[in-house]
Design a protein around this motif. Structure first.
Motif, PDB file in Angstrom:
ATOM      1  N   GLY A 257      46.764  31.493  35.181  1.00 44.37           N
ATOM      2  CA  GLY A 257      45.544  31.996  35.820  1.00 44.37           C
ATOM      3  C   GLY A 257      45.065  31.072  36.923  1.00 44.37           C
TER       4      GLY A 257
ATOM      5  N   LYS B 180      42.530  42.478  34.711  1.00 41.96           N
ATOM      6  CA  LYS B 180      42.787  41.048  34.467  1.00 41.96           C
ATOM      7  C   LYS B 180      41.552  40.413  33.829  1.00 41.96           C
ATOM      8  CE  LYS B 180      46.520  41.291  37.146  1.00 41.96           C
ATOM      9  NZ  LYS B 180      47.776  40.622  37.330  1.00 41.96           N
TER      10      LYS B 180
ATOM     11  N   PHE C 179      45.178  35.955  34.649  1.00 44.56           N
ATOM     12  CA  PHE C 179      43.750  35.933  34.314  1.00 44.56           C
ATOM     13  C   PHE C 179      43.040  35.054  35.340  1.00 44.56           C
ATOM     14  CE2 PHE C 179      45.518  32.193  32.348  1.00 44.56           C
ATOM     15  CZ  PHE C 179      44.517  31.232  32.398  1.00 44.56           C
TER      16      PHE C 179
END
Ligand code: PEP
Ligand code: MG
Length: 325
Positions: free
Chosen positions: A179, A249, A200
């Motif tokens: 992420g 997400k 993410f």
């Protein structure tokens, strides 16, 4: 205190039944133990620079691996989000990795820029994190991403490290999600261009506010100029959350704003469903969440986004703070 302690085993659920994911920020073994005891969903931000700041030597792969592995074991199956090194600017070290006299350190070689500039640094850290993933669920978070290139570079390196570590016979997780920290305004504004490279997101409001408002996060002389209560900050938060939600997400806020129970109604109104905060205020934030009516707050988001200045945002907050939070 006793009332708060009762919330250790209660869900972080709004009055109208939506569960908000409360992650903990951690930088030590003690924080991890505390996060676990308070019923955090996992560690949303493990700040690895503290391992580097406390030592004169650059911690080697084994030292890093043991530290990350212990955090993962400590969370007994709950996810640990390990942030790659965020040295530089306000996070100086004794190892000599971060430059000492940059003309403008906050805009200099820090975070992922430093990790990519120093031969082997990120590679070693990714190896240590990937090895720790053999002991429980791990995610990797990259600080100070400013656009697509850095994210693609780190993703390619992670792919190589996963293959390499597996080939050496280590047991590693099937998935290690990667992420981006959204804390540089360009990353927030260019998000549609590289969200595909992110599993993410985590919004770092401490730095996002600093860079968006051109106000040093550590300069007391600036007084109220450094504040998340600015219409530009709220609009950017809303946009990032919207884009992330559309693309499916997960997105959290992990800056200090997430640890202040007063700001919970504001963050929920903007659509956030995940917060990551220091364990010290986790129960107070949980209590604030449990006093919120999410659907009501969502109907009041347009009024929040229409606020013209700090006073207007404070008025909205005063009008939307539940009595028992
Ligand atoms: C942030 O910038 O909001 C953040 C969470 O990271 P740090 O405070 O470590 O820079
Ligand atoms: Mg930051």
């Amino acid at each position: 205190r006793r009332q708060l302690n009762r919330l250790r085993r209660e869900p972080s659920r709004t009055l109208d039944g939506t569960d908000i994911k409360l992650w903990a920020n951690a930088e030590s073994r003690e924080d991890v133990a505390e996060a676990h005891a308070l019923g955090a969903a996992g560690v949303g931000l493990y700040r690895t620079e503290f391992l580097f700041m406390g030592s004169r030597e650059i911690p080697d792969e084994e030292t890093q691996f043991r530290t990350y592995r212990d955090a993962v074991i400590g969370m007994t199956g709950r996810t640990v989000t390990i942030r790659t090194l965020d040295l530089g600017a306000d996070k100086a070290d004794k190892t000599g990795l971060a430059l000492r006299d940059e003309p403008n350190p906050a805009l200099g070689l820090r975070g992922v820029r430093l990790s990519l500039a120093r031969e082997g640094l990120l590679h070693t850290q990714l190896r240590a994190i990937v090895r720790a993933s053999g002991y429980g669920p791990v995610r990797i978070l990259v600080p100070m991403i400013s656009g697509a290139e850095e994210m693609r570079t780190v993703r390619a390196m992670l792919r190589g490290v996963l293959a390499e570590v597996r080939a050496q016979g280590h047991e590693v997780a099937a998935q290690v999600p990667l992420g981006a920290m959204i804390e540089v305004p360009s990353a927030a504004l260019a998000l549609p261009a590289f969200i595909g490279a992110c599993d993410f997101l985590s919004i770092g409001t401490n730095d996002l506010v600093q860079y968006l408002l051109a106000a040093d996060r550590n300069n007391d002389a600036l007084g109220e100029l450094y504040t998340p209560l600015h219409p530009a900050v709220l609009r950017l938060l809303r946009d990032v959350v919207r884009i992330a939600n559309r693309r499916g997400k997960p997105v959290a806020v992990c800056g200090e704003i997430a640890g202040d129970p007063l700001f919970v109604p504001l963050l929920l109104a903007l659509g956030l469903g995940e917060l990551s905060l220091h364990p010290a205020t986790l129960l107070e934030v949980r209590r604030a969440i449990r006093a919120c009516d999410l659907s009501l707050l969502r109907t009041r988001a347009p009024a929040l986004l229409r606020a013209r200045d700090r006073a207007g945002i404070e008025q909205w907050l005063a009008a939307n703070t539940p009595e028992h939070s």
